[in-house]
Each structure stands twice: as structure tokens, then as C-alpha cells.
Design a protein around this motif. Sequence first.
Motif, PDB file in Angstrom:
ATOM      1  N   LEU A  24       0.688  -1.114   0.026  1.00 44.23           N
ATOM      2  CA  LEU A  24       0.025   0.034   0.054  1.00 44.23           C
ATOM      3  C   LEU A  24       0.874   1.368  -0.025  1.00 44.23           C
ATOM      4  CD1 LEU A  24      -2.783  -1.353   2.357  1.00 44.23           C
ATOM      5  CD2 LEU A  24      -2.976  -0.886  -0.056  1.00 44.23           C
ATOM      6  N   ASN A  25       2.202   1.099  -0.007  1.00 42.09           N
ATOM      7  CA  ASN A  25       2.998   2.212  -0.169  1.00 42.09           C
ATOM      8  C   ASN A  25       3.143   3.203   0.900  1.00 42.09           C
ATOM      9  OD1 ASN A  25       4.915   3.819  -1.723  1.00 42.09           O
ATOM     10  ND2 ASN A  25       3.457   4.981  -2.919  1.00 42.09           N
ATOM     11  N   TYR A  26       2.979   2.930   1.966  1.00 43.35           N
ATOM     12  CA  TYR A  26       2.989   3.939   3.282  1.00 43.35           C
ATOM     13  C   TYR A  26       4.067   4.814   3.352  1.00 43.35           C
ATOM     14  CZ  TYR A  26      -1.607   1.613   4.314  1.00 43.35           C
ATOM     15  OH  TYR A  26      -3.073   1.136   4.258  1.00 43.35           O
ATOM     16  N   SER A  27       5.223   4.199   2.916  1.00 43.94           N
ATOM     17  CA  SER A  27       6.300   4.775   3.018  1.00 43.94           C
ATOM     18  C   SER A  27       6.433   5.940   1.969  1.00 43.94           C
ATOM     19  CB  SER A  27       7.594   3.996   2.765  1.00 43.94           C
ATOM     20  OG  SER A  27       8.789   4.682   2.734  1.00 43.94           O
ATOM     21  N   GLY A  28       6.086   5.877   0.799  1.00 47.70           N
ATOM     22  CA  GLY A  28       5.946   6.753   0.035  1.00 47.70           C
ATOM     23  C   GLY A  28       4.792   7.685   0.164  1.00 47.70           C
ATOM     24  N   ARG A  29       3.811   7.273   0.740  1.00 51.66           N
ATOM     25  CA  ARG A  29       2.635   8.359   1.163  1.00 51.66           C
ATOM     26  C   ARG A  29       2.868   9.125   2.320  1.00 51.66           C
ATOM     27  NH1 ARG A  29      -2.090   4.051   0.779  1.00 51.66           N
ATOM     28  NH2 ARG A  29      -3.405   5.535   1.531  1.00 51.66           N
ATOM     29  N   PHE A  30       3.440   8.601   3.321  1.00 57.23           N
ATOM     30  CA  PHE A  30       3.308   9.188   4.875  1.00 57.23           C
ATOM     31  C   PHE A  30       4.830   9.497   5.298  1.00 57.23           C
ATOM     32  CE2 PHE A  30      -0.894   7.032   4.591  1.00 57.23           C
ATOM     33  CZ  PHE A  30      -1.574   8.003   4.215  1.00 57.23           C
ATOM     34  N   ALA A  31       5.819   8.913   4.776  1.00 62.27           N
ATOM     35  CA  ALA A  31       7.091   8.863   5.408  1.00 62.27           C
ATOM     36  C   ALA A  31       7.688  10.387   6.056  1.00 62.27           C
ATOM     37  CB  ALA A  31       8.240   8.323   4.583  1.00 62.27           C
ATOM     38  N   LYS A  32       7.223  11.398   5.062  1.00 61.40           N
ATOM     39  CA  LYS A  32       7.685  12.963   5.364  1.00 61.40           C
ATOM     40  C   LYS A  32       6.542  13.637   6.098  1.00 61.40           C
ATOM     41  CE  LYS A  32      10.792  13.060   1.529  1.00 61.40           C
ATOM     42  NZ  LYS A  32      10.974  13.892  -0.067  1.00 61.40           N
ATOM     43  N   THR A  33       5.243  13.414   5.897  1.00 56.60           N
ATOM     44  CA  THR A  33       4.054  14.120   6.488  1.00 56.60           C
ATOM     45  C   THR A  33       3.742  13.300   7.806  1.00 56.60           C
ATOM     46  OG1 THR A  33       2.528  12.834   5.237  1.00 56.60           O
ATOM     47  CG2 THR A  33       3.373  14.767   4.187  1.00 56.60           C
ATOM     48  N   HIS A  34       4.046  12.122   7.905  1.00 51.65           N
ATOM     49  CA  HIS A  34       3.410  11.599   9.347  1.00 51.65           C
ATOM     50  C   HIS A  34       4.452  10.601   9.726  1.00 51.65           C
ATOM     51  CE1 HIS A  34      -0.624  13.252   9.608  1.00 51.65           C
ATOM     52  NE2 HIS A  34      -0.736  13.109   8.364  1.00 51.65           N
ATOM     53  N   PRO A  35       5.661  11.051  10.248  1.00 51.69           N
ATOM     54  CA  PRO A  35       6.757  10.091  10.561  1.00 51.69           C
ATOM     55  C   PRO A  35       6.249   9.375  11.999  1.00 51.69           C
ATOM     56  CG  PRO A  35       7.352  12.500  11.155  1.00 51.69           C
ATOM     57  CD  PRO A  35       6.262  12.399  10.299  1.00 51.69           C
ATOM     58  N   GLU A  36       5.324   9.952  12.408  1.00 52.37           N
ATOM     59  CA  GLU A  36       4.720   9.121  14.000  1.00 52.37           C
ATOM     60  C   GLU A  36       3.937   7.690  13.321  1.00 52.37           C
ATOM     61  OE1 GLU A  36       1.281  11.583  12.457  1.00 52.37           O
ATOM     62  OE2 GLU A  36       3.434  11.653  12.487  1.00 52.37           O
ATOM     63  N   TYR A  37       3.739   7.650  12.196  1.00 47.00           N
ATOM     64  CA  TYR A  37       2.972   6.316  11.715  1.00 47.00           C
ATOM     65  C   TYR A  37       4.108   5.336  11.701  1.00 47.00           C
ATOM     66  CZ  TYR A  37      -1.104   8.999   9.698  1.00 47.00           C
ATOM     67  OH  TYR A  37      -1.952   9.732   9.705  1.00 47.00           O
ATOM     68  N   PHE A  38       5.507   5.221  11.737  1.00 52.44           N
ATOM     69  CA  PHE A  38       6.301   4.565  11.623  1.00 52.44           C
ATOM     70  C   PHE A  38       6.895   3.930  12.861  1.00 52.44           C
ATOM     71  CE2 PHE A  38       5.545   6.795   7.823  1.00 52.44           C
ATOM     72  CZ  PHE A  38       5.198   5.787   6.939  1.00 52.44           C
ATOM     73  N   SER A  39       7.374   2.797  13.077  1.00 52.71           N
ATOM     74  CA  SER A  39       7.632   2.134  14.421  1.00 52.71           C
ATOM     75  C   SER A  39       9.235   2.779  14.754  1.00 52.71           C
ATOM     76  CB  SER A  39       8.071   0.764  14.227  1.00 52.71           C
ATOM     77  OG  SER A  39       7.062   0.091  14.117  1.00 52.71           O
ATOM     78  N   ILE A  40       9.338   2.955  15.869  1.00 52.33           N
ATOM     79  CA  ILE A  40      10.636   3.285  16.767  1.00 52.33           C
ATOM     80  C   ILE A  40      11.297   2.049  16.784  1.00 52.33           C
ATOM     81  CG2 ILE A  40      11.831   4.189  18.439  1.00 52.33           C
ATOM     82  CD1 ILE A  40       9.967   6.445  18.936  1.00 52.33           C
ATOM     83  N   ILE A  41      12.280   1.778  16.081  1.00 53.69           N
ATOM     84  CA  ILE A  41      13.396   0.623  16.468  1.00 53.69           C
ATOM     85  C   ILE A  41      14.629   1.020  16.870  1.00 53.69           C
ATOM     86  CG2 ILE A  41      14.238  -1.560  15.388  1.00 53.69           C
ATOM     87  CD1 ILE A  41      11.366  -1.438  15.350  1.00 53.69           C
ATOM     88  N   ASP A  42      15.096   0.610  18.068  1.00 56.74           N
ATOM     89  CA  ASP A  42      16.372   1.085  18.448  1.00 56.74           C
ATOM     90  C   ASP A  42      16.758   2.266  18.684  1.00 56.74           C
ATOM     91  OD1 ASP A  42      17.051  -1.689  18.755  1.00 56.74           O
ATOM     92  OD2 ASP A  42      17.994  -1.780  16.829  1.00 56.74           O
ATOM     93  N   GLY A  43      15.389   3.208  19.043  1.00 58.66           N
ATOM     94  CA  GLY A  43      15.666   4.596  19.155  1.00 58.66           C
ATOM     95  C   GLY A  43      15.444   5.324  17.810  1.00 58.66           C
ATOM     96  N   LYS A  44      15.255   4.825  16.676  1.00 54.64           N
ATOM     97  CA  LYS A  44      15.306   5.516  15.604  1.00 54.64           C
ATOM     98  C   LYS A  44      13.681   5.311  14.822  1.00 54.64           C
ATOM     99  CE  LYS A  44      20.224   5.694  14.952  1.00 54.64           C
ATOM    100  NZ  LYS A  44      21.155   5.157  13.838  1.00 54.64           N
ATOM    101  N   ARG A  45      13.046   6.112  14.209  1.00 50.36           N
ATOM    102  CA  ARG A  45      12.073   6.016  13.482  1.00 50.36           C
ATOM    103  C   ARG A  45      12.324   5.292  12.208  1.00 50.36           C
ATOM    104  NH1 ARG A  45       7.036   6.867  15.535  1.00 50.36           N
ATOM    105  NH2 ARG A  45       6.708   8.424  17.144  1.00 50.36           N
ATOM    106  N   SER A  46      11.768   4.495  11.739  1.00 52.29           N
ATOM    107  CA  SER A  46      12.001   3.657  10.715  1.00 52.29           C
ATOM    108  C   SER A  46      11.303   4.045   9.376  1.00 52.29           C
ATOM    109  CB  SER A  46      11.279   2.253  10.719  1.00 52.29           C
ATOM    110  OG  SER A  46       9.949   2.013  10.663  1.00 52.29           O
TER     111      SER A  46
END
Length: 486
Positions: free
Chosen positions: A141-163
Motif C-alpha cells: 500500500l506504499n505507506y512509506s511513499g505516502r506518509f514517511a515525510k508528512t506523518h513520521p509518527e506512523y512508523f515504528s521506533i526501532i532501537d531509538g530511531k524512526r523507521s
Amino acid sequence: DVSKLPREGFLIKTFPEGVAIAGNDSSLDREFNKSPLDRAGAQRGTLWGAYDFLERFLGAKFVFPGDAGTVVPKHRTLKVPAMDILERPDYTVRLFTWYQGDWFDHSPEWGNQGVRAKTLNLYRTRHETEYLPCNHGLLALNYSGRFAKTHPEYFSIIDGKRSNLDRHPYLCFNSGIVEEIYQDAKAFLSGKSMADRNALNQYGKPDWDPSACQKGYFNIMPQDGMMPCQCAECKKLAITENWASDQVWQMTCDAAKRMKKEGIRGYLTQMAYGSHAAIPPFDIPDNVLVMVAPFGPWAAARPGGWRRQLDFIQSWKDKVNGKVWLWTYVTKYAGTKILNVPCSTPEAVGRFYTEVQKNIFGSFMESSSDYAAFQFFNWYVFSKKMWDSETDTAKLLSETYSALYGAGAGEMEKFFRHLENIWLTKITGKVVMSSAGPTAVPPTDYELWNEIYTEEEMAALNAMLSAAEKAAEEVRGTLSRESVAA
């Protein structure tokens, strides 16, 4: 009248004038260079009926394309009994990995790299014609391309970093992405395009990915290797052993319940796999279809592992109060990616699908290999069991070896059974205890060629082939098949 036949069903019926073979046929393509996914939805009932007639009344065997794997006995006359046969598959899902492994026949008639032969093999083994999506659909569903910049909170924090900046980032199911997932499912199942969601797929087009979205079905499975989010909200949940699995199933079940409330017809598909394999403590709505991912037939030499996976499948079937479908791993990957070694295990394939037949409505069998010839008998037995769950594997193989190898059938059966035993007991069957529990350990190159496939072992295998060759040397057409095996 074939309009009332079950999907993929066909009729074979005698009349005074001859025999009628008829089934539902739709969008029959003439192209052989398409994947099963691209050809999904096209019924081939009459073709399936033609193959059945040839097998049932002429003794034909379509083990794999080409002279080495195809037998059509010659008949001076053809007599068939009076009949009125209605035939249909026992399972809806019937597919194996179609594209993996070099094919030994690269003649022009098969097309580039044997694609035509691979497709013909799927036709002759009567693979599924309705694709049920369940393969890491959220990644499609290409969530990375759709929301990586506008909604970084949608993505997991792994080892202290947003993915969110990763190529295939993981999702945080304690964020607004859950609403986006639901709205995507609602839009697709309501007949709307990605453009209606103001979204594009990974190729920059407003089209739903068919690997995740098929009419009436929306796959809500996380991407492969999903790692649980470590944000503050998710950490609050990490007080139970299966919290990450429960989180995925809660997201799935909440969406399914909301669909019902809003009158959205269709099914969500989800796989019991990896970090979300555990059965959740809450009910699963009946508009969620569950796929289960056990190891499969190659656990045959591990009694404990074999029993655990059968219990795992049974437990999921009981949980959803209905049958599940499977993804199994008769495949050379990770620890079993051992080149130039045959992985032919048709007896184990038959045994496995016999033992699970009452709990499933089908299966995908992942079965890549360096050479397709290593998988031919696995595919053949799988396909026969998927069409007719009561197929007797021992009888099927005995008849197949006789058809292929004539008087050499006994030695060839010993040959293939010996290969199966080596693969299951000495290659995939070695298990050691680790911190993660029982773990399969593949042999090293030294062990493989000095302790397993020793000079003595190779000599014994060659002796079987020589004996088969000698027995069949007067029977025209069988020696070439033994040379393929060699």
C-alpha cells in the motif's frame, strides 16, 4: 448447461454421438508469459476436463512438460464406458511457486527461460484460478511513499530511531496509520480507486496492488520480518508475552467489526506468521480469513516439530470455527539453500496434506529451487492432493514411476525414496537446542560432500540408475527419462 457448475468444475458425459467435455471458461488467455497473479480469475473448466479425460481414460501422465515428464500411451482403439461425471476441486487455493529453478528444456517452443513450460505445467496440474491475497499486503500500500515525510509518527521506533526513512519501514499500530489502513480497505472493497484516497502505489500509479487486493478480499498482513514498535505507547503494551501479535490481530479484528457496522462487504485476510503467529485471546470476526504458516512437509523427520505444527493448524481452525488455508515451505531458502542437491520429497508432501486435509481449504506451497527438476514430483503430488484430498500418495507415485520408467520403475522408486530420506533426515532434519529453542542446522559443505553424499553414497545411487536403465533398455521411450534423473 455449465452455468450451475461449481467454480473450476466440469462435466464429462457420453452421448450416442460421442463424449462431451464442458466447463466454465472465462477470459482464456493465449499468452504463456504471465504469472498466475496476472492470469487470476480466468476459469479453465473445459481444459481441466480435457486433462482429466486423458488421464482417466487414456492413462496419460502430466508430471512435467517435455518428453521426460509426459506420458500418453498409444491406443489402437478408444473405448470409454457410459458416464455422466461431475468433477470439481476439493480446495480453493492450489498453487506452488511457479517461477523458481532452471528448467532443463530451453528449446524455442518453451519460450524465454522456460516460462511457457512453467505456465503449461500449472495448467496441467490444474492450479487455482482465483487468487486469494495474503502476502505482506500492508507493504503493497506504499505507506512509506505516502506518509514517511508528512506523518513520521506512523512508523515504528526501532532501537531509538524512526523507521520512516527506511526503504521498507515498519508500522506503529498505536498511531494514525490504523485509520489509514481501514480507509484503504473500505475504499477498495467499496469499488473505489487509490485516486479516491489521493494515493499512488509504489510505481506512481493510482492502482491497487493485485498482490494485496482482489475483488472482495483485502490483505491486511504486515510486511515480512515485522519488528514490534518501541515507542512509549507501544511499550505500555509490552507486559504480556504475545503483546505484539495481539496488537496486529486487534487491529485486524477492529477493522473487520467496523466494516460490518458500516455495511462494507468483503473479507480481510491475515496470516498467522512470525511475530503475529500466536492465537489472540479475543474473538475473530467471520469476515476475517486466516492463513497459517507452518513449516510443512519438511518437518517429517522431526516428530516433535511435526506434531507441533499439526496442533498449531488445528488450534487456529478451532479458533476461527472454520477452515484455514496454508503457506508451507518446501523451499530452498535460508538454511536449506543448498545448491546442486535434490530436494525431492513427494512422500512427505503427500503425508502432510493428508494429515491436515480436514482443517484447510487450500494451500500455497513455497517451493523454489536451483533446479525445477528437484521439485517436479513435489509439485505433482501436491497438485493431485489439492484437487482430490483423498488421493493415495503411495498408489499415485507407484503408478507414476511405472508410467515414466516402465520396467525400471522399482529401481527408480528406490532412487527417489533414497534422495528423500537423505534430504529429510540428514539435511533438513538436523536440530540443535539454542537460546531460541530447537533450531534446524544445515550441514556444512564439508559435511555435505564428505559425510552425506560420500563417494560410496554416490556409487549406490548410480547403481540404482544403472539397474533401472538395464531393466528398461528394451522399452522404447523410458531411457531418456532415466538420463534426466541421472
